[in-house]
Design an enzyme around this catalytic site. Structure first.
Site, PDB file in Angstrom:
ATOM      1  CB  VAL A   1     -25.152  38.906 -12.849  1.00 44.79           C
ATOM      2  CG1 VAL A   1     -25.534  40.057 -11.926  1.00 44.79           C
ATOM      3  CG2 VAL A   1     -25.724  37.603 -12.343  1.00 44.79           C
ATOM      4  CB  SER A   2     -21.902  38.172 -17.135  1.00 43.86           C
ATOM      5  OG  SER A   2     -22.283  39.388 -17.716  1.00 43.86           O
ATOM      6  CB  SER A   3     -20.449  34.571 -14.259  1.00 44.58           C
ATOM      7  OG  SER A   3     -20.131  35.355 -13.131  1.00 44.58           O
TER       8      SER A   3
END
Length: 111
Positions: free
Chosen positions: A8-10
């Site tokens: 996931v990105s964050s």
């Protein structure tokens, strides 16, 4: 051996949906990370997953856009995996299942 990869990105995003799908697929090892997808070269857990692959292993990716940002990135990943004698299976893209006849045929067609 099936080796999974989830990203996931964050830090605030949750990996559980991807991890659940990878476990259901039978992945024995799952590499996971929370890192921006802007730079494909900054995915150390993806690198570890690919480096762990041996002949006959399968890299299973829950969501293809979590592993790659472009068609060329995806081709580079597949090339590295195949060079190790392994295959790629992408759970959210049935046509990117190189363990299946259809996936192998599409790869041959695009080649």
């Amino acid at each position: 051996m099936k080796i999974g990869y989830a990203r996931v990105s964050s830090l605030s995003q949750n990996l559980e949906r991807q991890i659940g799908a990878l476990r259901a697929e039978g992945c024995e090892v799952i590499y996971r990370e929370k890192v921006s997808g802007k730079d494909i070269r900054n995915h150390p857990e993806l690198e570890k997953a690919i480096d762990r692959l041996g002949t006959g292993d399968i890299l299973v990716v829950g969501e293809w856009d979590r592993a790659t940002r472009s068609m060329m990135d995806g081709i580079a990943i597949m090339d590295r995996v195949i060079a190790r004698g392994a295959l790629v299976k992408v759970l959210d893209k049935a046509h990117l299942d190189l363990t299946s006849t259809i996936g192998k045929g599409l790869l041959a067609l695009f080649s």
